[in-house]
Scaffold this motif. Structure first.
Motif, PDB file in Angstrom:
ATOM      1  N   PRO A   1      54.914  41.295  39.742  1.00 21.36           N
ATOM      2  CA  PRO A   1      54.493  41.779  41.070  1.00 21.36           C
ATOM      3  C   PRO A   1      54.461  43.297  41.177  1.00 21.36           C
ATOM      4  O   PRO A   1      53.606  43.856  41.874  1.00 21.36           O
ATOM      5  N   GLU A   2      55.362  43.979  40.470  1.00 20.63           N
ATOM      6  CA  GLU A   2      55.384  45.446  40.534  1.00 20.63           C
ATOM      7  C   GLU A   2      54.142  46.034  39.876  1.00 20.63           C
ATOM      8  O   GLU A   2      53.579  47.028  40.355  1.00 20.63           O
ATOM      9  N   SER A   3      53.705  45.430  38.774  1.00 20.82           N
ATOM     10  CA  SER A   3      52.478  45.878  38.109  1.00 20.82           C
ATOM     11  C   SER A   3      51.283  45.732  39.049  1.00 20.82           C
ATOM     12  O   SER A   3      50.423  46.619  39.139  1.00 20.82           O
ATOM     13  N   LEU A   4      51.220  44.633  39.777  1.00 24.50           N
ATOM     14  CA  LEU A   4      50.137  44.417  40.730  1.00 24.50           C
ATOM     15  C   LEU A   4      50.223  45.395  41.898  1.00 24.50           C
ATOM     16  O   LEU A   4      49.202  45.927  42.348  1.00 24.50           O
ATOM     17  N   ARG A   5      51.431  45.651  42.386  1.00 31.32           N
ATOM     18  CA  ARG A   5      51.588  46.609  43.477  1.00 31.32           C
ATOM     19  C   ARG A   5      51.059  47.981  43.068  1.00 31.32           C
ATOM     20  O   ARG A   5      50.340  48.641  43.836  1.00 31.32           O
TER      21      ARG A   5
ATOM     22  N   ALA B   1      51.195  27.774  30.120  1.00 31.62           N
ATOM     23  CA  ALA B   1      50.773  29.174  30.075  1.00 31.62           C
ATOM     24  C   ALA B   1      49.473  29.366  30.852  1.00 31.62           C
ATOM     25  O   ALA B   1      49.279  30.390  31.519  1.00 31.62           O
ATOM     26  N   THR B   2      48.581  28.384  30.779  1.00 32.94           N
ATOM     27  CA  THR B   2      47.325  28.449  31.527  1.00 32.94           C
ATOM     28  C   THR B   2      47.585  28.420  33.028  1.00 32.94           C
ATOM     29  O   THR B   2      46.999  29.194  33.794  1.00 32.94           O
ATOM     30  N   TYR B   3      48.477  27.537  33.466  1.00 32.50           N
ATOM     31  CA  TYR B   3      48.811  27.486  34.895  1.00 32.50           C
ATOM     32  C   TYR B   3      49.459  28.796  35.348  1.00 32.50           C
ATOM     33  O   TYR B   3      49.179  29.295  36.442  1.00 32.50           O
ATOM     34  N   GLU B   4      50.330  29.324  34.503  1.00 35.27           N
ATOM     35  CA  GLU B   4      51.029  30.562  34.851  1.00 35.27           C
ATOM     36  C   GLU B   4      50.040  31.698  35.086  1.00 35.27           C
ATOM     37  O   GLU B   4      50.118  32.422  36.091  1.00 35.27           O
ATOM     38  N   THR B   5      49.104  31.866  34.167  1.00 32.99           N
ATOM     39  CA  THR B   5      48.139  32.967  34.281  1.00 32.99           C
ATOM     40  C   THR B   5      47.136  32.723  35.397  1.00 32.99           C
ATOM     41  O   THR B   5      46.911  33.582  36.260  1.00 32.99           O
ATOM     42  N   ASN B   6      46.526  31.546  35.387  1.00 31.10           N
ATOM     43  CA  ASN B   6      45.377  31.309  36.260  1.00 31.10           C
ATOM     44  C   ASN B   6      45.762  30.975  37.693  1.00 31.10           C
ATOM     45  O   ASN B   6      45.096  31.416  38.638  1.00 31.10           O
ATOM     46  N   ALA B   7      46.808  30.179  37.887  1.00 30.84           N
ATOM     47  CA  ALA B   7      47.202  29.791  39.242  1.00 30.84           C
ATOM     48  C   ALA B   7      48.245  30.743  39.822  1.00 30.84           C
ATOM     49  O   ALA B   7      48.016  31.370  40.859  1.00 30.84           O
ATOM     50  N   LEU B   8      49.378  30.869  39.137  1.00 25.38           N
ATOM     51  CA  LEU B   8      50.436  31.731  39.679  1.00 25.38           C
ATOM     52  C   LEU B   8      50.047  33.206  39.635  1.00 25.38           C
ATOM     53  O   LEU B   8      50.403  33.971  40.539  1.00 25.38           O
ATOM     54  N   GLY B   9      49.302  33.610  38.599  1.00 22.95           N
ATOM     55  CA  GLY B   9      48.824  34.993  38.550  1.00 22.95           C
ATOM     56  C   GLY B   9      47.922  35.311  39.726  1.00 22.95           C
ATOM     57  O   GLY B   9      47.994  36.401  40.314  1.00 22.95           O
TER      58      GLY B   9
ATOM     59  N   ALA C   1      48.051  33.750  42.643  1.00 21.79           N
ATOM     60  CA  ALA C   1      48.910  33.782  43.832  1.00 21.79           C
ATOM     61  C   ALA C   1      49.588  35.148  43.978  1.00 21.79           C
ATOM     62  O   ALA C   1      49.692  35.694  45.088  1.00 21.79           O
ATOM     63  N   ARG C   2      50.041  35.707  42.868  1.00 24.39           N
ATOM     64  CA  ARG C   2      50.682  37.030  42.929  1.00 24.39           C
ATOM     65  C   ARG C   2      49.669  38.104  43.328  1.00 24.39           C
ATOM     66  O   ARG C   2      49.993  39.030  44.073  1.00 24.39           O
ATOM     67  N   LEU C   3      48.448  37.987  42.809  1.00 26.79           N
ATOM     68  CA  LEU C   3      47.418  38.960  43.190  1.00 26.79           C
ATOM     69  C   LEU C   3      47.114  38.859  44.684  1.00 26.79           C
ATOM     70  O   LEU C   3      46.955  39.880  45.369  1.00 26.79           O
TER      71      LEU C   3
ATOM     72  N   ALA D   1      49.869  42.568  50.865  1.00 28.29           N
ATOM     73  CA  ALA D   1      50.847  43.640  51.049  1.00 28.29           C
ATOM     74  C   ALA D   1      50.159  44.994  51.156  1.00 28.29           C
ATOM     75  O   ALA D   1      50.519  45.831  51.999  1.00 28.29           O
ATOM     76  N   TYR D   2      49.143  45.196  50.330  1.00 31.65           N
ATOM     77  CA  TYR D   2      48.386  46.450  50.392  1.00 31.65           C
ATOM     78  C   TYR D   2      47.661  46.567  51.739  1.00 31.65           C
ATOM     79  O   TYR D   2      47.659  47.638  52.359  1.00 31.65           O
TER      80      TYR D   2
END
Length: 324
Positions: A55-59, A88-96, A98-100, A106-107
């Motif tokens: 999340p910090e990288s995205l912020r 790993a696919t779910y982590e990147t594509n779905a959760l990634g 969601a974090r974006l 937030a921005y």
């Protein structure tokens, strides 16, 4: 990153990928200020590392770019890899994703403006359909048939829910199969072109294939980019838009056209390793909703695209470093 122009400020994730490189070039050509983000280990000049798991990288990415529009292309895009590594696919594509979305909201809260988020989804989410469902339209339910498709369907659901309940300014671009020069040879059209280029350079005439009976709705990568740009400007928040040609082409016919272009004698051999555990027989969609909303139309003929794909493959075969 490019210098500021007269257009918008664009944050592009997955900018160093196949579609991303074309999108960045198109944004810069029209004078936008482009912030091109690659993967967390990105080292190529012109691209900034971005970790969708942090999340910090995205912020920091949003703080740096101050975007008016976000094109979210970063993903694990290879269907066979999703079978080998579904989590790993779910982590990147779905959760990634969601974090974006969280970073975008937030921005927006801090900056007092909501950047448009254009999400590059996939027609794989439709899954296997009845003949009566074709051409596929956005109102159909999703029936993902592989982990990659499931990850994209989940990401869509996250973005649409946040658009409807939390004010996220997001649009889903549900892209069908897209091709073009410079695509990885992990994908079927580029793979065929690469094998044929190797034959033309004196290699074995054997061409290994998977399921040639599958039919795909193929679109040139530059038309896909034009659709993303159109949705960035004119798409309606909280809506899904098919990005497709409206015509299904059998993989067998695709290979036949490439063989004609290459003009080399070949021996076609079926390779069981190239068969997917679950392979949707046909994908053909309607882009009427996209066209009605934005005026977008596909403009690059498939024959031209295939000639350019083969020319790029032939160049790589003569200069292997060009494909790295």
């Amino acid at each position: 990153m490019s210098e500021a122009g007269n257009g918008s400020r664009a944050l592009v994730t997955g900018a160093s990928g196949f579609v991303g490189r074309f999108l960045v070039a198109a944004l810069r050509a029209r004078g936008d200020c482009v912030f091109a983000f690659g993967g967390p280990n990105e080292k190529r000049e012109g691209f900034v590392p971005l970790d969708l798991g942090d999340p910090e990288s995205l912020r920091r990415a949003f703080e740096l770019a101050e975007p008016t529009v976000v094109f979210h292309l970063a993903a694990q895009t290879f269907v066979p890899e999703s079978f080998a590594a579904p989590l790993a696919t779910y982590e990147t594509n779905a959760l990634g994703t969601a974090r974006l979305a969280h970073a975008a909201r937030a921005y927006a809260a801090l900056a007092g403006k909501r950047p448009r988020v254009v999400f590059a989804s996939s027609a794989e989410v439709y899954g296997e359909r009845d003949p009566a469902d074709f051409p596929l339209r956005e109102r159909l339910d999703v029936r993902p048939a592989n982990p990659y498709a499931a990850s994209k369907a989940a990401a869509e659901a996250i973005l649409l829910a946040e658009a409807r309940s939390l004010g996220l300014n997001a649009v889903v671009a549900r892209s069908f199969t897209h091709v073009g020069p410079g695509q990885s040879e992990r994908f079927v059209t580029a793979n065929f072109a690469g094998q044929l280029a190797a034959v033309a350079r004196g290699g074995s005439p054997r061409v290994m294939v998977g399921n040639l009976d599958a039919a795909r709705d193929l679109l040139d990568v530059r038309d896909v980019v034009d659709a993303y740009l159109a949705l960035g400007a004119d798409g309606e928040a909280g809506e899904i838009y098919n990005v497709c040609s409206g015509t299904a082409v059998k993989i067998r016919d695709l290979l036949r056209e490439l063989v004609t272009i290459a003009h080399v004698p070949v021996e076609i051999r079926e390779d069981p390793a190239r068969m997917r555990p679950s392979d949707v027989p046909i994908f053909v969609g309607s882009s009427a909703k996209l066209q009605d909303r934005t005026g977008w139309r596909p403009r690059v003929p498939l024959a031209r695209t295939l000639r350019e794909i083969y020319a790029a493959a032939l160049d790589r075969a003569g200069n292997p470093a060009a494909g790295s």
